[in-house]
Every structure is written in C-alpha cells, then in structure tokens.
Design a protein around this motif. Sequence first.
Motif, short mmCIF file in Angstrom:
data_model
loop_
_atom_site.label_atom_id
_atom_site.label_comp_id
_atom_site.label_asym_id
_atom_site.label_seq_id
_atom_site.Cartn_x
_atom_site.Cartn_y
_atom_site.Cartn_z
N HIS A 21 -0.43 28.16 7.55
CA HIS A 21 -0.44 28.32 9.01
C HIS A 21 -1.86 28.17 9.56
O HIS A 21 -2.07 27.51 10.58
CB HIS A 21 0.13 29.68 9.39
CG HIS A 21 -0.10 30.05 10.82
ND1 HIS A 21 0.63 29.51 11.86
CD2 HIS A 21 -1.01 30.88 11.40
CE1 HIS A 21 0.20 30.00 13.00
NE2 HIS A 21 -0.79 30.84 12.75
N LYS A 22 -2.82 28.76 8.89
CA LYS A 22 -4.19 28.71 9.40
C LYS A 22 -4.74 27.28 9.37
O LYS A 22 -5.46 26.87 10.28
CB LYS A 22 -5.09 29.66 8.59
CG LYS A 22 -4.78 31.13 8.85
CD LYS A 22 -5.78 32.05 8.19
CE LYS A 22 -5.51 33.49 8.61
NZ LYS A 22 -5.64 33.69 10.08
N ILE A 23 -4.41 26.54 8.32
CA ILE A 23 -4.84 25.14 8.26
C ILE A 23 -4.20 24.34 9.39
O ILE A 23 -4.87 23.60 10.12
CB ILE A 23 -4.48 24.54 6.89
CG1 ILE A 23 -5.33 25.19 5.79
CG2 ILE A 23 -4.69 23.02 6.90
CD1 ILE A 23 -4.90 24.82 4.39
N ALA A 24 -2.87 24.51 9.57
CA ALA A 24 -2.16 23.77 10.61
C ALA A 24 -2.64 24.15 12.00
O ALA A 24 -2.66 23.32 12.92
CB ALA A 24 -0.66 24.02 10.48
N ASN A 25 -3.08 25.40 12.15
CA ASN A 25 -3.54 25.90 13.45
C ASN A 25 -5.00 25.55 13.73
O ASN A 25 -5.54 25.90 14.78
CB ASN A 25 -3.36 27.42 13.50
CG ASN A 25 -3.30 27.96 14.90
OD1 ASN A 25 -2.72 27.35 15.80
ND2 ASN A 25 -3.90 29.12 15.11
N GLY A 26 -5.65 24.87 12.77
CA GLY A 26 -7.03 24.44 12.98
C GLY A 26 -8.07 25.52 12.81
O GLY A 26 -9.22 25.33 13.22
N GLU A 27 -7.72 26.64 12.19
CA GLU A 27 -8.66 27.76 12.10
C GLU A 27 -9.80 27.49 11.13
O GLU A 27 -10.84 28.17 11.20
CB GLU A 27 -7.91 29.04 11.73
CG GLU A 27 -6.93 29.49 12.80
CD GLU A 27 -6.22 30.79 12.45
OE1 GLU A 27 -6.88 31.70 11.91
OE2 GLU A 27 -5.01 30.89 12.72
#
Length: 379
Positions: free
Chosen positions: A148-154
């Motif tokens: 999720h964090k990768i997909a969210n650009g974090e």
Amino acid sequence: MLPDKKPLKLAFIGGGEDSAVGYVHFSASQLDNCFEVVAGAFSRSSKSNELTAQRWNINSERLYTCWKTLIQQEADNVDAFVLLTPTPDHLAMLTTLLDKNLAIICEKSLVGGPKEIALLKQHYQADKHFLAVTFNYSGYAMVRELKHKIANGELGAIQKIHLEMPQEGFRRPPDIAGQAATPQPWRLCDGELPTICLDLGVHLHHLSSFLLNIEPNETIAEFSNHSQYPELIDDIQMLLKYPNNIKGSMWMSKTAIGHRNGLKIRVYGDQGSALWYQLNPDELELSFNDGRREILDRASQCHHAGKFIYNRMKPGHPTGFVEAFANLYRDIATSLHTFKSNKKIQSPYVFSVEHAADGLNLFKAAKESTLSSQWQKVK
C-alpha cells in the motif's frame, strides 16, 4: 469465517503427516473457518495416509490410496482440490482436474518450468477455471502494508528492490523432533529449471511482482554449487532490470549456514526506503530523506495491518507463518465464492497461471544468462 458463508469443503492430494507443508495447509485453511478438509489421498505410504486421516478426523470412507480415485469419487462433494505433492507430480494432476472443470488450490511451484506451463495452458481457460497458487509470504500483514505504501507513493518513485531468501538446509538440515530432516529426494534433482528456483525463487519473484505491480524484463545471474550434492544448483544470485529504470536483485541459497530462513525485502525510492524481515514479521522499518526513521507495527497507524482481519491477537503478540498462510486462504475462499457465483474475481492477493508463468520465464532467462554470461531478456 466469511460473513454469511458456510465453510467450503476441501480434498487434499498429498500433504500427509510425512509432508513438509501438509499440516501448515491443514491448519491455515481452517483457522478462520473458511474451509473444512473432508477427504484426501494424503500419502503414497498407506501407514502415513491412514495416520493423517486419523489425526485430522477424516472419515475413513473418504480416505483414498489413489488420487485419481479421489477425484472421481469426490468431484461432486467438495468445493476444491488442494495439490500438495512435490512439484514434479503437479502437471498430470492439474490437467486431470482442469479437464473436469474442478477448482484447484496448488502449492507452489505450479509446475516445473515454461515447457510444462505451455502444456498446462492447453487445458486452462482463465474465464472457465479456478486455479489459485499459494504464494503465502504476501499474506503477512506488514508486507501488504508495504504494498500500500509503495502504491500510495510514500517512498516516492521506486528505484531499487532487493530480495533474499538464504537457508542452510543442505549444509545443516533442520532438526525436527530430534531428527535431522534431510532434503526430500525431488529437491535433489534439477530439471528444466534448478529446483531451488521452484522452491525459493518463485517466492522472491512473487513478492517482487506483488509489491511493484510490474515484472522484471531483463536479468543476469550466476548459478553455483556449494553443497555436498554434486552438479545441483544450490545458490543463485541475480541482477534485475524493470520498467521505469528500476533495478533489483535476488539471492537464494540452500547453503547459507546460520540462516534458517532469512527472507528479507528492501525497497528504495527517491523519498524513502523500507525493510521487512520475516523473522521479525510484525515490524516494517521505514527511512525518509529528511532523516526520519520509523518502525511500524500493527499498533501503529497502518492502512492495512491494523484491520481486524489481521489482528487475531492484539499487537505485542507477533503473528507468524501459519497466520500469514491463513490470510491467503481467507482471500482464496473469498475468490472461490466469487467464482462460484459466476462473478469476475478481482483480488489483489490471489494469483494463478499467468503469474506463475511469469516467474518461471524469469528463471529460464536467468539460466540462459549463466550460459551466455550476458543479460537476457525475460520472454
């Protein structure tokens, strides 16, 4: 248990008490009351077969000595067949089940290489068949949090991913109940692909694809033998190129003394990085380019890991391998219910033939690169 859903019924092929993975599948499939194991042909050994049925409370009338008889007798009585035999046995069982339009849950590796995938595809239709492959490490809550964090650009634009899975089993077999568990014979015989690719490599490919949502398109690799088993590949190092100028690496080994199972994921973006280590599964280490460092666990402000479904016990009591497997089995149950309702499956957690083929094609390219000593495109 899934709301308003009765447990789905399973028949096991393989997975008896003398199996490396059988009890894990048995436990994980039933942990959330999504499945019930009701029949099986668990082992070629009649003693092991009968003992497994007794321990798992399987009715003796639904215990079989032949997997073909099991399929014939139970086709109308169960919701899916679970294949837990060694990989070299999968193809014949898979094609038999597919030709009868029966739902399948299959332990990785799906088959032994691209040649067998090509044969399998002659029987498989994505819109007609249900076939889920159990890549269980993406069942860990913090791995899903990282996705999720990768997909969210974090972490910003991803630049590098490094995955490793070192084990010591060929040099120091694990001690189980006071006895050294020597490698199973099928693991000591390389075929179209080195067996270590089917055993460990497919997990690393799966995690890479799961996290980045893209496939590597080039690789160069070095295959090595460091064990007492001559001509057997037991250590592989790979460099990878992905779209968008992302670089990566994979290392898998059966001869890394000191590593029981050293699965580790490191992802680097231009704004931050992340580290997840399976021996400390409830924590995700994050670092950012402003100097901040964070450790997330299930008690943190997580998007995925804090959900009720990942918290069978409160934070501070780490989840483990069986729970991660149970997460995947719950996802498979949801997808199977969707399939049985004639609806399109759209799970981000359940993977089938094409995903398995991508991994096997990657390792075919890696094998070719060891012969050419050059980068090879993944076809």
